[in-house]
Design a protein around this motif. Structure first.
Motif, PDB file in Angstrom:
ATOM      1  N   HIS A 149      -1.334 -13.190  -9.006  1.00 59.02           N
ATOM      2  CA  HIS A 149      -1.159 -12.513  -7.720  1.00 59.02           C
ATOM      3  C   HIS A 149      -0.571 -13.445  -6.658  1.00 59.02           C
ATOM      4  CE1 HIS A 149      -5.374 -14.022  -7.706  1.00 59.02           C
ATOM      5  NE2 HIS A 149      -5.101 -14.344  -6.464  1.00 59.02           N
ATOM      6  N   VAL A 150      -0.528 -14.727  -6.943  1.00 64.82           N
ATOM      7  CA  VAL A 150       0.208 -15.638  -6.058  1.00 64.82           C
ATOM      8  C   VAL A 150       1.687 -15.612  -6.431  1.00 64.82           C
ATOM      9  CG1 VAL A 150       0.508 -18.057  -5.399  1.00 64.82           C
ATOM     10  CG2 VAL A 150      -1.791 -17.095  -5.595  1.00 64.82           C
ATOM     11  N   ALA A 151       1.967 -15.560  -7.734  1.00 67.18           N
ATOM     12  CA  ALA A 151       3.354 -15.433  -8.186  1.00 67.18           C
ATOM     13  C   ALA A 151       3.952 -14.092  -7.780  1.00 67.18           C
ATOM     14  CB  ALA A 151       3.419 -15.592  -9.704  1.00 67.18           C
ATOM     15  N   ALA A 152       3.119 -13.062  -7.675  1.00 62.46           N
ATOM     16  CA  ALA A 152       3.588 -11.715  -7.314  1.00 62.46           C
ATOM     17  C   ALA A 152       2.589 -11.113  -6.330  1.00 62.46           C
ATOM     18  CB  ALA A 152       3.720 -10.850  -8.560  1.00 62.46           C
ATOM     19  N   PRO A 153       2.708 -11.449  -5.030  1.00 58.57           N
ATOM     20  CA  PRO A 153       1.698 -11.032  -4.045  1.00 58.57           C
ATOM     21  C   PRO A 153       1.526  -9.521  -3.916  1.00 58.57           C
ATOM     22  CG  PRO A 153       3.145 -12.741  -3.147  1.00 58.57           C
ATOM     23  CD  PRO A 153       3.748 -12.303  -4.434  1.00 58.57           C
ATOM     24  N   GLU A 154       2.542  -8.757  -4.269  1.00 61.66           N
ATOM     25  CA  GLU A 154       2.442  -7.296  -4.149  1.00 61.66           C
ATOM     26  C   GLU A 154       1.395  -6.706  -5.085  1.00 61.66           C
ATOM     27  OE1 GLU A 154       5.599  -8.021  -7.308  1.00 61.66           O
ATOM     28  OE2 GLU A 154       4.953  -8.944  -5.422  1.00 61.66           O
ATOM     29  N   LEU A 155       0.904  -7.508  -6.025  1.00 60.71           N
ATOM     30  CA  LEU A 155      -0.127  -7.023  -6.947  1.00 60.71           C
ATOM     31  C   LEU A 155      -1.468  -6.801  -6.252  1.00 60.71           C
ATOM     32  CD1 LEU A 155       0.669  -9.297 -10.018  1.00 60.71           C
ATOM     33  CD2 LEU A 155       0.926  -6.809  -9.937  1.00 60.71           C
ATOM     34  N   LEU A 156      -1.625  -7.332  -5.030  1.00 62.11           N
ATOM     35  CA  LEU A 156      -2.860  -7.137  -4.269  1.00 62.11           C
ATOM     36  C   LEU A 156      -2.554  -6.285  -3.037  1.00 62.11           C
ATOM     37  CD1 LEU A 156      -4.571 -10.667  -4.334  1.00 62.11           C
ATOM     38  CD2 LEU A 156      -5.049  -8.692  -5.789  1.00 62.11           C
ATOM     39  N   PRO A 157      -2.603  -4.962  -3.152  1.00 64.30           N
ATOM     40  CA  PRO A 157      -2.294  -4.088  -2.016  1.00 64.30           C
ATOM     41  C   PRO A 157      -3.406  -4.110  -0.973  1.00 64.30           C
ATOM     42  CG  PRO A 157      -2.992  -2.781  -3.898  1.00 64.30           C
ATOM     43  CD  PRO A 157      -2.911  -4.203  -4.372  1.00 64.30           C
ATOM     44  N   PRO A 158      -3.130  -3.590   0.220  1.00 60.65           N
ATOM     45  CA  PRO A 158      -4.131  -3.613   1.296  1.00 60.65           C
ATOM     46  C   PRO A 158      -5.315  -2.702   0.999  1.00 60.65           C
ATOM     47  CG  PRO A 158      -2.209  -2.334   1.946  1.00 60.65           C
ATOM     48  CD  PRO A 158      -1.856  -2.999   0.663  1.00 60.65           C
ATOM     49  N   ALA A 159      -6.401  -2.953   1.722  1.00 64.46           N
ATOM     50  CA  ALA A 159      -7.606  -2.147   1.559  1.00 64.46           C
ATOM     51  C   ALA A 159      -7.358  -0.720   2.040  1.00 64.46           C
ATOM     52  CB  ALA A 159      -8.760  -2.767   2.330  1.00 64.46           C
ATOM     53  N   GLY A 160      -8.122   0.189   1.475  1.00 64.12           N
ATOM     54  CA  GLY A 160      -8.024   1.586   1.866  1.00 64.12           C
ATOM     55  C   GLY A 160      -8.040   2.499   0.660  1.00 64.12           C
ATOM     56  N   CYS A 161      -7.763   3.764   0.932  1.00 62.91           N
ATOM     57  CA  CYS A 161      -7.730   4.763  -0.132  1.00 62.91           C
ATOM     58  C   CYS A 161      -6.434   5.558   0.015  1.00 62.91           C
ATOM     59  CB  CYS A 161      -8.941   5.682  -0.058  1.00 62.91           C
ATOM     60  SG  CYS A 161      -9.061   6.821  -1.447  1.00 62.91           S
ATOM     61  N   PRO A 162      -5.361   5.138  -0.676  1.00 64.09           N
ATOM     62  CA  PRO A 162      -4.040   5.741  -0.484  1.00 64.09           C
ATOM     63  C   PRO A 162      -3.833   7.074  -1.210  1.00 64.09           C
ATOM     64  CG  PRO A 162      -3.894   3.991  -2.106  1.00 64.09           C
ATOM     65  CD  PRO A 162      -5.312   3.996  -1.612  1.00 64.09           C
ATOM     66  N   THR A 163      -4.838   7.543  -1.920  1.00 64.06           N
ATOM     67  CA  THR A 163      -4.707   8.790  -2.669  1.00 64.06           C
ATOM     68  C   THR A 163      -5.100   9.992  -1.812  1.00 64.06           C
ATOM     69  OG1 THR A 163      -6.899   8.313  -3.549  1.00 64.06           O
ATOM     70  CG2 THR A 163      -5.011   7.814  -4.958  1.00 64.06           C
ATOM     71  N   ARG A 164      -4.687  11.189  -2.286  1.00 62.46           N
ATOM     72  CA  ARG A 164      -5.067  12.408  -1.567  1.00 62.46           C
ATOM     73  C   ARG A 164      -6.587  12.604  -1.607  1.00 62.46           C
ATOM     74  NH1 ARG A 164      -0.288  14.520  -4.109  1.00 62.46           N
ATOM     75  NH2 ARG A 164      -1.553  15.387  -5.803  1.00 62.46           N
ATOM     76  N   ARG A 165      -7.162  12.402  -2.770  1.00 66.17           N
ATOM     77  CA  ARG A 165      -8.615  12.524  -2.874  1.00 66.17           C
ATOM     78  C   ARG A 165      -9.261  11.283  -2.279  1.00 66.17           C
ATOM     79  NH1 ARG A 165     -12.140  14.409  -8.191  1.00 66.17           N
ATOM     80  NH2 ARG A 165     -14.204  14.284  -7.183  1.00 66.17           N
ATOM     81  N   GLN A 166     -10.314  11.496  -1.514  1.00 65.13           N
ATOM     82  CA  GLN A 166     -11.019  10.405  -0.860  1.00 65.13           C
ATOM     83  C   GLN A 166     -12.451  10.301  -1.407  1.00 65.13           C
ATOM     84  OE1 GLN A 166      -9.541   8.421   2.002  1.00 65.13           O
ATOM     85  NE2 GLN A 166      -7.875   9.231   0.758  1.00 65.13           N
ATOM     86  N   PRO A 167     -13.008   9.105  -1.441  1.00 63.62           N
ATOM     87  CA  PRO A 167     -14.393   8.969  -1.901  1.00 63.62           C
ATOM     88  C   PRO A 167     -15.369   9.649  -0.939  1.00 63.62           C
ATOM     89  CG  PRO A 167     -13.571   6.895  -1.022  1.00 63.62           C
ATOM     90  CD  PRO A 167     -12.401   7.817  -1.098  1.00 63.62           C
ATOM     91  N   GLU A 168     -16.437  10.182  -1.496  1.00 62.67           N
ATOM     92  CA  GLU A 168     -17.479  10.840  -0.721  1.00 62.67           C
ATOM     93  C   GLU A 168     -18.707   9.933  -0.647  1.00 62.67           C
ATOM     94  OE1 GLU A 168     -18.148  14.683  -2.418  1.00 62.67           O
ATOM     95  OE2 GLU A 168     -16.006  15.158  -2.525  1.00 62.67           O
ATOM     96  N   ALA A 169     -19.739  10.423   0.035  1.00 59.44           N
ATOM     97  CA  ALA A 169     -20.959   9.617   0.198  1.00 59.44           C
ATOM     98  C   ALA A 169     -21.564   9.252  -1.155  1.00 59.44           C
ATOM     99  CB  ALA A 169     -21.967  10.387   1.048  1.00 59.44           C
ATOM    100  N   ARG A 170     -21.524  10.181  -2.116  1.00 59.78           N
ATOM    101  CA  ARG A 170     -22.088   9.895  -3.433  1.00 59.78           C
ATOM    102  C   ARG A 170     -21.314   8.772  -4.130  1.00 59.78           C
ATOM    103  NH1 ARG A 170     -19.940  15.267  -6.787  1.00 59.78           N
ATOM    104  NH2 ARG A 170     -17.734  14.978  -6.258  1.00 59.78           N
TER     105      ARG A 170
END
Length: 267
Positions: free
Chosen positions: A124-145
Motif C-alpha cells: 500500500h506504500v507502493a500503491a497508495p490508492e489501495l487504502l481508500p478513505p474511511a466511510g461507506c461508499p455503497t448504496r446500502r449502509q450499515p445499521e445499528a445491528r
C-alpha cells in the motif's frame, strides 16, 4: 528496480500491471510450488526457500533495491539437502521461526532482506490508492445491528491476536459464524455459503492482526470477497480503515451495490 514476490490472488496482478502502466520496471519472483496469476509477459525469477543466497544474488544482479511482497504463499516444504551455503547458516533460525506464527517467520525473512541491503516496501506504500478513505461508499449502509456485530468481530480478532492466527471473522447477531484460518477468507466464505442452519445476515470484518508488520501479508479484499459475501448471505463487509487494502475500490463498490451489500471502511 523493484522485485515483486508474488503469491496467489489478485493483488500481485494489480501491482504488476500498475507498474507496467507507469513504465516502472519490475521482476516477478515466484517461490517454487506457488505460482502466481501474474501474466506470462512479465519477467519471472523463480526461487526456493532453501537457496536464499542464490535468490538474493540474482536480485542484486538485476539491480533490485526494493522488494514488495504480495499475495498468499503457504509455508513451503523445506528440503535440507537443497540448502545453499547462505541458507544452511541460518537454517536453525528458520526452523525455529516456522514453529511460531506467520508473523515470526515473516519478521525473520524481512530481517534477512534488510541485512542484504534491500528495502522491503508495503504494497500500500507502493500503491497508495489501495487504502481508500474511511466511510461507506455503497448504496446500502450499515445499521445499528451491523455496528454491534462489528464491535463483536473486533473483540474476537483482538482476542486471537496473541496466537497470530486470523485477519477476518464473520459475525451475525453477535455470534461468530466463522474465523479465517490458513485457507484464507475466500475459503471461509465458501464454507459458510454451504453451511446449514446459520443465522441470517451478519458481516465479514477484516483487519490486521495485532502487531502485524505492514511490509508483508497485509490484509486485502477484492471483488472475489464481495462474491463470497453475497453467496454466504451476509449484509456486508467491514474493513479497518488504513489497515486493509482494497484492490480496485471502484469495482468493489460496484460489485457490492449489485449484490446489495454494504462496504464499510470503518474507523
Amino acid at each position: 528496480m523493484r522485485a515483486l514476490i508474488a503469491g496467489a490472488g489478485r493483488l500481485p496482478v494489480y501491482l504488476a500491471e500498475r507498474a507496467e502502466r507507469l513504465g516502472e520496471p519490475v521482476v516477478i519472483a515466484e517461490m517454487r510450488g506457488f505460482p502466481s496469476e501474474v501474466p506470462d509477459r512479465f519477467e519471472r525469477l523463480p526461487f526456493r526457500i532453501e537457496r536464499l543466497g542464490d535468490f538474493f544474488e540474482a536480485l542484486k544482479e538485476r539491480g533490485v533495491q526494493e522488494i514488495v511482497t504480495a499475495g498468499a504463499v503457504r509455508r513451503p516444504a523445506f528440503d535440507p539437502a537443497a540448502l545453499d551455503r547462505y541458507t544452511a547458516a541460518i537454517a536453525a533460525d528458520y526452523v525455529t521461526a516456522t514453529q511460531g506464527g506467520d508473523d515470526q517467520l515473516a519478521r525473520m525473512v524481512l530481517g534477512l532482506m534488510v541485512k542484504e541491503g534491500f528495502t522491503p516496501t508495503p504494497a500500500h506504500v507502493a500503491a497508495p490508492e489501495l487504502l481508500p478513505p474511511a466511510g461507506c461508499p455503497t448504496r446500502r449502509q450499515p445499521e445499528a445491528r451491523d455496528e454491534t456485530d462489528a464491535v463483536r468481530a473486533l473483540a474476537i480478532l483482538d482476542a486471537l491476536g496473541p496466537v497470530d492466527t486470523s485477519q477476518a471473522v464473520v459475525v451475525a447477531a453477535g455470534q461468530a459464524l466463522g474465523i479465517e484460518a490458513l485457507p484464507g477468507t475466500d475459503h471461509l466464505l465458501a464454507a459458510l455459503a454451504e453451511a446449514e442452519g446459520m443465522p441470517k445476515g451478519g458481516l465479514l470484518l477484516k483487519a490486521p492482526k495485532s502487531g502485524q508488520d505492514a511490509r508483508i501479508d497485509w490484509p486485502v479484499i477484492g471483488t472475489r470477497t464481495v462474491e463470497g459475501a453475497r453467496a454466504a448471505g451476509l449484509n456486508g463487509i467491514a474493513v479497518a480503515h488504513g489497515g486493509v487494502m482494497i484492490i480496485d475500490p471502484d469495482a468493489v463498490v460496484a460489485a457490492a451495490d449489485d449484490a446489495n451489500l454494504f462496504l464499510w471502511i470503518r474507523e
